[in-house]
Design an enzyme around this catalytic site. Structure first.
Site, short mmCIF file in Angstrom:
data_model
loop_
_atom_site.label_atom_id
_atom_site.label_comp_id
_atom_site.label_asym_id
_atom_site.label_seq_id
_atom_site.Cartn_x
_atom_site.Cartn_y
_atom_site.Cartn_z
N LYS A 185 62.91 101.77 -78.45
CA LYS A 185 62.94 100.14 -78.70
C LYS A 185 63.38 99.83 -80.02
O LYS A 185 63.28 100.25 -81.09
CB LYS A 185 61.54 100.03 -78.45
N PHE A 244 60.87 90.60 -78.01
CA PHE A 244 60.92 91.35 -79.28
C PHE A 244 62.00 92.51 -79.40
O PHE A 244 62.67 92.38 -80.52
CB PHE A 244 59.58 91.87 -79.75
N GLY A 245 62.15 93.24 -78.19
CA GLY A 245 63.12 93.94 -78.22
C GLY A 245 63.78 94.60 -77.01
O GLY A 245 63.01 94.15 -75.87
N GLU A 252 63.66 94.99 -71.53
CA GLU A 252 63.71 94.10 -72.45
C GLU A 252 62.63 93.00 -72.37
O GLU A 252 62.13 92.57 -71.35
CB GLU A 252 65.09 93.60 -72.35
N GLY A 253 62.12 92.76 -73.59
CA GLY A 253 60.96 91.74 -73.77
C GLY A 253 61.36 90.83 -74.65
O GLY A 253 62.55 90.69 -75.15
N ASP A 268 48.46 91.14 -75.49
CA ASP A 268 49.53 91.02 -74.68
C ASP A 268 49.30 92.00 -73.29
O ASP A 268 50.31 92.61 -73.05
CB ASP A 268 50.59 91.46 -75.60
N ASP A 281 53.30 98.22 -76.00
CA ASP A 281 53.57 97.07 -76.73
C ASP A 281 52.33 96.61 -77.43
O ASP A 281 51.68 95.64 -76.99
CB ASP A 281 54.19 96.17 -75.59
N1 LIG Z 1 58.43 104.15 -73.21
C1 LIG Z 1 59.11 103.41 -72.35
N2 LIG Z 1 59.16 104.16 -71.08
C2 LIG Z 1 60.01 103.43 -70.42
N3 LIG Z 1 60.09 102.09 -70.19
C3 LIG Z 1 59.94 101.27 -71.61
C4 LIG Z 1 59.05 101.88 -72.44
N4 LIG Z 1 58.76 101.04 -73.57
C5 LIG Z 1 58.98 100.13 -72.87
N5 LIG Z 1 60.06 100.01 -71.72
C6 LIG Z 1 60.09 99.13 -70.83
O1 LIG Z 1 60.99 97.90 -71.70
C7 LIG Z 1 60.29 96.75 -71.43
C8 LIG Z 1 60.13 95.76 -72.86
O2 LIG Z 1 59.30 96.76 -73.61
P1 LIG Z 1 58.39 95.96 -74.60
O3 LIG Z 1 57.26 95.34 -73.92
O4 LIG Z 1 57.75 97.01 -75.49
O5 LIG Z 1 59.08 95.05 -75.19
P2 LIG Z 1 58.78 93.55 -75.89
O6 LIG Z 1 60.01 93.00 -76.58
O7 LIG Z 1 57.55 93.95 -77.04
O8 LIG Z 1 57.94 92.92 -74.82
P3 LIG Z 1 57.17 91.66 -74.91
O9 LIG Z 1 58.17 90.49 -74.29
O10 LIG Z 1 56.31 91.89 -73.67
O11 LIG Z 1 56.80 91.53 -75.90
C9 LIG Z 1 58.85 97.21 -70.72
O12 LIG Z 1 58.35 96.05 -69.83
C10 LIG Z 1 59.17 98.36 -69.82
O13 LIG Z 1 59.85 97.90 -68.77
MG LIG Z 2 56.47 93.99 -73.37
#
Ligand SMILES: Nc1ncnc2c1ncn2[C@@H]1O[C@H](COP(=O)(O)OP(=O)(O)OP(=O)(O)O)[C@@H](O)[C@H]1O
Ligand SMILES: [Mg+2]
Length: 572
Positions: free
Chosen positions: A173, A155-156, A152-153, A266, A285
């Site tokens: 995501k 955004f998603g 989880e980040g 990022d 991301d």
């Molecule tokens: N394709 C994938 N396969 C496995 N794990 C994934 C994948 N995509 C994302 N993740 C996991 O999910 C987490 C969050 O994904 P992502 O970074 O895309 O979300 P975000 O909300 O954009 O994060 P941020 O806070 O960095 O902006 C990642 O840190 C990773 O651990």
């Molecule tokens: Mg991320």
């Protein structure tokens, strides 16, 4: 009195102006919306416009998608083709259904990728075009089985899922927040554009497709094993050689972005993923990616403060900021150091002072590279091209190239070996055949020819004869005369032979085991039948066997159009 009159007039005027304004706004909703509308993906239809003028305000607009584990059979697949089928609808017309409920494919790939513009239907659900029951299930629920939450980040949330159509595992995501407005939605959709743009790169995440439904964005991508952050927590001490390989992978990914004048903004261990099948690191991301030309504008958003370059605080967004973030991420990875998000250490790291107790753990060569990447002055930092030309990284790239060549060669060798082996096998059987023909010519080997029945030596006594009762197979050309009465082979062999089988080709004998399901019809007991298994290979009609009083029908199989007979010696 005068004051009261003025006050009354003012209030009346205000009410009237409010009424007129509200009327005007109601009459021109689309124009008002257009003013704030940001560019839509090329292949989107106009459903989102339709919902705006739907007098029946969307009750589900802010309803989050329901995540249900099970599929209800017969539900409606909320899938809509965005390839322009609905473009014939006028912009002002109102959709019969809430467009937010319908899954829209999002793609910026263009016509070369027609698949990206359509959403596949769920294989388990019968599509009923006439149905108006959308159900509560989202496209995500219908098409995927949610297995686990991967991360989880801000955004998603990312889930490990199984695609019901191909049974494969993917990561999906889902944006955490609902689309608050067109600006927010456009920002989220921009991530799709970037994912698609870099999907083909070896060191970027492979992107499958994206869609929006219930005011959320869904992105399906390849499933990776773990993030670099998780990898570091698991391994703690990562060998330096591995660090160099990770650096090389990420520099390649970053170069492809920078070559397009894009900045990631990022870069951090959480946003680097390790492929499921190998050790390749992939950049993920792309939510904050911006065009350098648009940098320093209001569109740029700083990423995680732990990895943030110092000049970002002054609003300077440049490629060098990504180099800094990658440098500090390498420091964290190589030294297993917890990065501060603020405070004195944060500032020290940005002044080029790296803590000795950590940095001493790594080689001078790596130290120099990390320090150069973390230079306080962005102009002094090396570019991705300069870094990739570092002797160590150059050597690694050459090694990788030769490894790829070797693996390609070995793959093609394996392929050709398979082909040759197949050919050799053919040659082997050909050689055997030649040998048999040769032996046949030399009269050393004589195969039994069905067209030339050999004379079988007569049994010396009835007992031995019985023991060697043959089973004869007749190839029946016509329909099999199966009646309720017991059939005797002599029927066929004598003048009563209605089918004139006796005039047909000599029957040939096969070694066939009597079928058990005909035991009821057989007059032979099981022991006798077992002895019958050892049959005399051939039968000649003018041999002593032709004196047999009757040939008892032992097995009939009209299905195979074959008959098995057993010569039953009649004692009487
Ligand atoms: N394709 C994938 N396969 C496995 N794990 C994934 C994948 N995509 C994302 N993740 C996991 O999910 C987490 C969050 O994904 P992502 O970074 O895309 O979300 P975000 O909300 O954009 O994060 P941020 O806070 O960095 O902006 C990642 O840190 C990773 O651990
Ligand atoms: Mg991320």
């Amino acid at each position: 009195m005068l004051c009261a009159y003025i006050l009354n007039t003012t209030v009346t005027l205000q009410i009237w102006s409010h009424f007129v304004r509200s009327k005007l706004i109601k009459k021109t909703p689309n124009r008002k919306m257009e003013m704030h509308r940001l560019p839509l993906p090329e292949l989107r239809d106009d459903k989102h416009r339709h919902k705006q003028c739907n007098g029946n305000e969307n009750s589900n607009r802010f309803r989050p998608p329901k995540y249900k584990g099970r599929l209800s059979q017969g539900g409606y697949v909320a899938v809509e083709n965005n390839n322009g089928a609905n473009n014939s609808q006028s912009l002002g017309s109102c959709s019969a259904h809430n467009s937010s409920n319908i899954a829209h494919a999002i793609s910026f790939r263009g016509v070369e990728f027609p698949d990206a513009n359509t959403l596949p239907a769920s294989p388990n659900v019968q599509q009923d075009a006439s149905s108006t029951d959308f159900g509560d299930q989202s496209h995500f629920e219908l098409c995927f089985e949610r297995l686990a939450k991967l991360g989880e980040g801000s955004f998603g949330e990312v889930f490990q899922v199984r695609d019901r159509s191909d049974g494969r595992l993917y990561a999906v995501k889902i944006s955490k927040q609902l689309f608050r407005g067109e600006q927010y939605r456009a920002e989220r959709l921009e991530e799709v554009r970037r994912y698609e743009e870099f999907s083909g790169h070896e060191n970027c995440i492979r992107f499958i497709r994206a869609w929006e439904q219930y005011d959320r964005l869904y992105m399906q991508m390849e499933l990776c094993r773990e993030s670099l952050e998780q990898y570091l927590l698991r391994c703690q001490q990562i060998p330096e050689e591995r660090i160099w390989h990770i650096l090389l992978d990420l520099l390649r990914a970053l170069k492809s972005l920078h070559d397009r004048n894009l900045i990631h903004l990022d870069i951090k261990l959480d946003n680097v993923l390790i492929g499921e099948d190998d050790e390749t690191c992939k950049l993920a991301d792309f939510g904050l990616v911006i065009d350098v030309d648009r940098a320093n504008s209001q569109h740029a958003t700083e990423g995680d403060s732990r990895y943030m370059a110092p000049e970002i605080l002054q609003g300077q967004f440049s490629k060098a900021a990504d180099v800094f973030s990658l440098g500090i991420a390498m420091l964290e990875l190589a030294c297993y150091m917890e990065l501060p998000s603020n405070g004195p250490l944060w500032h020290e790291l940005r002044r080029g002072i790296l803590p000795e107790e950590f940095i001493d753990k790594i080689s001078q060569e790596l130290q120099l590279v990390i320090k150069s990447m973390m230079m306080p002055d962005p102009a002094a930092r090396p570019t991705t091209d300069t870094l990739l030309s570092h002797p160590k990284l150059q050597r690694m790239q050459e090694n990788q190239k030769s490894l790829i060549t070797v693996s390609n060669l070995s793959r093609s060798f394996r392929k050709s070996r398979r082909v040759v082996y197949g050919k050799v096998c053919n040659w082997k059987s050909f050689a055997y055949r030649c040998l048999f023909y040769l032996l046949e010519i030399l009269h050393l080997y004589k195969p039994i020819s069905p067209s030339q029945p050999t004379i079988t030596p007569a049994p010396s006594s009835p007992t031995t004869f019985l023991a060697a009762v043959p089973r004869v197979e007749f190839q029946l050309v016509g329909s099999t005369p199966i009646t309720n009465r017991d059939c005797y082979a002599s029927d066929f062999l004598t003048g009563d032979d209605e089918l004139e089988l006796s005039k047909q080709e000599t029957p040939h004998v096969i070694n066939s085991t009597p079928l058990n399901h005909n035991q009821g019809k057989s007059r032979l007991d099981s022991s006798r039948r077992s002895s019958l298994g050892k049959t005399i290979p051939t039968l000649e009609l003018d041999s002593p066997y032709s004196n047999v009083a009757s040939l008892k029908l032992f097995e009939t199989s009209s299905f195979r159009r074959k008959k098995l007979f057993v010569l039953d010696y009649d004692d009487e």
